[in-house]
Enzyme design. Structure first.
Site, PDB file in Angstrom:
ATOM      1  N   GLU A  90       1.310  14.081   7.750  1.00 22.71           N
ATOM      2  CA  GLU A  90      -0.132  14.161   7.480  1.00 22.71           C
ATOM      3  C   GLU A  90      -0.805  14.892   8.630  1.00 22.71           C
ATOM      4  OE1 GLU A  90      -2.597  10.592   7.050  1.00 22.71           O
ATOM      5  OE2 GLU A  90      -4.080  11.792   5.971  1.00 22.71           O
ATOM      6  N   ASP A 165     -11.598  19.234   8.405  1.00 19.85           N
ATOM      7  CA  ASP A 165     -12.979  19.562   8.799  1.00 19.85           C
ATOM      8  C   ASP A 165     -13.454  20.780   8.011  1.00 19.85           C
ATOM      9  OD1 ASP A 165     -13.234  17.498  10.749  1.00 19.85           O
ATOM     10  OD2 ASP A 165     -11.845  18.633  11.996  1.00 19.85           O
ATOM     11  N   LYS A 169     -20.689  26.141   7.983  1.00 20.97           N
ATOM     12  CA  LYS A 169     -21.411  27.408   8.158  1.00 20.97           C
ATOM     13  C   LYS A 169     -20.487  28.596   7.967  1.00 20.97           C
ATOM     14  CE  LYS A 169     -24.887  25.570  11.222  1.00 20.97           C
ATOM     15  NZ  LYS A 169     -25.163  25.249  12.618  1.00 20.97           N
TER      16      LYS A 169
HETATM   17  C1  LIG Z   1     -12.720  14.746   8.596  1.00 21.49           C
HETATM   18  S1  LIG Z   1     -11.403  14.028   9.440  1.00 21.49           S
HETATM   19  C2  LIG Z   1     -10.438  13.315   8.127  1.00 21.49           C
HETATM   20  C3  LIG Z   1      -9.483  12.257   8.598  1.00 21.49           C
HETATM   21  C4  LIG Z   1      -8.515  11.693   7.556  1.00 21.49           C
HETATM   22  N1  LIG Z   1      -7.653  12.706   7.009  1.00 21.49           N
HETATM   23  C5  LIG Z   1      -9.240  10.991   6.447  1.00 21.49           C
HETATM   24  O1  LIG Z   1      -9.143  11.424   5.297  1.00 21.49           O
HETATM   25  O2  LIG Z   1      -9.908   9.996   6.718  1.00 21.49           O
HETATM   26  C6  LIG Z   1     -10.436  15.443   9.931  1.00 21.49           C
HETATM   27  C7  LIG Z   1      -9.460  15.124  11.041  1.00 21.49           C
HETATM   28  O3  LIG Z   1      -8.632  16.256  11.270  1.00 21.49           O
HETATM   29  C8  LIG Z   1      -8.377  16.353  12.663  1.00 21.49           C
HETATM   30  N2  LIG Z   1      -7.989  17.757  12.935  1.00 21.49           N
HETATM   31  C9  LIG Z   1      -8.749  18.864  12.766  1.00 21.49           C
HETATM   32  N3  LIG Z   1      -8.052  19.969  13.065  1.00 21.49           N
HETATM   33  C10 LIG Z   1      -6.812  19.552  13.446  1.00 21.49           C
HETATM   34  C11 LIG Z   1      -5.649  20.237  13.892  1.00 21.49           C
HETATM   35  N4  LIG Z   1      -5.614  21.568  13.999  1.00 21.49           N
HETATM   36  N5  LIG Z   1      -4.565  19.514  14.212  1.00 21.49           N
HETATM   37  C12 LIG Z   1      -4.582  18.166  14.114  1.00 21.49           C
HETATM   38  N6  LIG Z   1      -5.664  17.451  13.690  1.00 21.49           N
HETATM   39  C13 LIG Z   1      -6.766  18.144  13.360  1.00 21.49           C
HETATM   40  C14 LIG Z   1      -9.697  15.930  13.297  1.00 21.49           C
HETATM   41  O4  LIG Z   1      -9.522  15.492  14.618  1.00 21.49           O
HETATM   42  C15 LIG Z   1     -10.132  14.801  12.367  1.00 21.49           C
HETATM   43  O5  LIG Z   1      -9.683  13.548  12.818  1.00 21.49           O
END
Ligand SMILES: C[S@@+](CC[C@H](N)C(=O)[O-])C[C@H]1O[C@@H](n2cnc3c(N)ncnc32)[C@H](O)[C@@H]1O
Length: 287
Positions: A90, A165, A169
């Protein structure tokens, strides 16, 4: 660096200097999909880290930042888990709610949570320990680097990317993980027949995921043509204006997957539901 000298512990980690960087890769080669939030842990999360990091954290050698992965390091899942089993990864596992739930439900598989948010990893480890699971490991690393070099070819039987994420924008869209430069990394590491499951609550990103994956020859949409017209979450999002723009354009492509069994509602997704947002699921198979 030859395979026999690949660093495996912090003490063995390469010295970080300009020579090391230029001898491995330009860093970062691409815009990253995250802004590093705090890494400081407090209270229960610090306790969880102290108690469980030795058992659950995959300690990777770094290049520049503490989310980088040294290009010579290759993850040995069989050695780490002490068994050969299907590996589910994941990306952006957040607080670990989804992966830990599934690891308990399907103990015959191994699970790797990839996350850059250290407090999230601490919470994940607390969950793993609470359930006494032995089939989950976590890695604090940029997913792009994990897929580029850390995982061997065909290492994954399944990949999840839930609510990455969205980078709303337009000028930030290049930071989205699902883009043309990312799919080859998944194609290399997801074995033939393996599934890539994605979800988002942002219609613009859902469309981008579908477009990018539909034009990537190594993947096929498992639900191609399903949920078109009024049944499509994209039509519904457009007509409701939930993503700020109202449009009567009908989605005639479809391809949206049902929510997969066992995907729990995480606290992040719950906020989306409370705000009345529409959830998009996609499932692609590696050809
Ligand atoms: C909006 S949260 C969603 C968390 C989880 N998947 C959920 O559905 O509750 C997105 C997560 O992706 C992580 N993230 C973003 N870019 C990443 C990357 N390149 N490598 C690892 N984690 C990443 C962020 O730190 C964040 O915790």
């Amino acid at each position: 660096m030859s395979e026999s000298t690949v660093p495996t512990t912090p003490a063995d980690q390469p010295v970080v200097n300009e020579t090391t960087v230029s001898s491995t890769r330009e860093y970062p080669a691409e815009p990253v999909s995250f802004m590093r939030r705090g890494t400081r842990l407090q209270g229960r999360r610090q306790d969880a880290w102290d108690a469980h990091a030795d058992s659950y954290v995959v300690d990777v050698p770094r290049v520049v930042t503490d989310t980088s992965v040294h290009a010579d390091y290759v993850f040995d899942a069989a050695a780490t888990f002490g068994r050969d089993a299907d590996l589910v990864v994941e990306i952006g596992s957040g607080l670990g709610e989804a992966i830990v739930h599934m690891a308990e439900l399907r103990p015959e598989r191994n699970y790797l949570a990839v996350e850059v948010y250290r407090p999230g990893l601490a919470s994940t480890m607390a969950r793993i320990a609470q359930r006494g699971l032995t089939n989950v490991r976590v890695v604090e690393a940029n997913a792009a680097e994990v897929l580029e070099t850390m995982l061997p070819d065909d290492a994954m039987s399944e990949l999840w990317l839930n609510f990455p994420d969205p980078w709303h924008k337009k000028r930030h869209n290049k930071r989205r993980l699902v883009r043309d430069s990312f799919t080859p990394l998944v194609a290399r590491t997801l074995r033939s027949g393996g599934l890539w499951r994605l979800s988002t609550d942002w219609s613009g990103y859902a469309e981008q995921m579908r477009e990018v994956l539909d034009r990537t020859p190594q993947f096929e949409n498992v639900h191609s043509g399903e949920r078109v017209g009024a049944d499509s979450p994209l039509t519904q999002a457009r007509q409701s204006g939930v993503d700020r723009e109202v449009s009567d354009e009908i989605d005639t492509v479809g391809g949206w997957a049902p929510r997969f069994e066992g995907r729990v509602v995480t606290s992040f997704e719950n906020k989306a539901h409370v705000a009345g947002r529409i959830i998009f699921d996609l499932t692609y198979r590696r050809r």
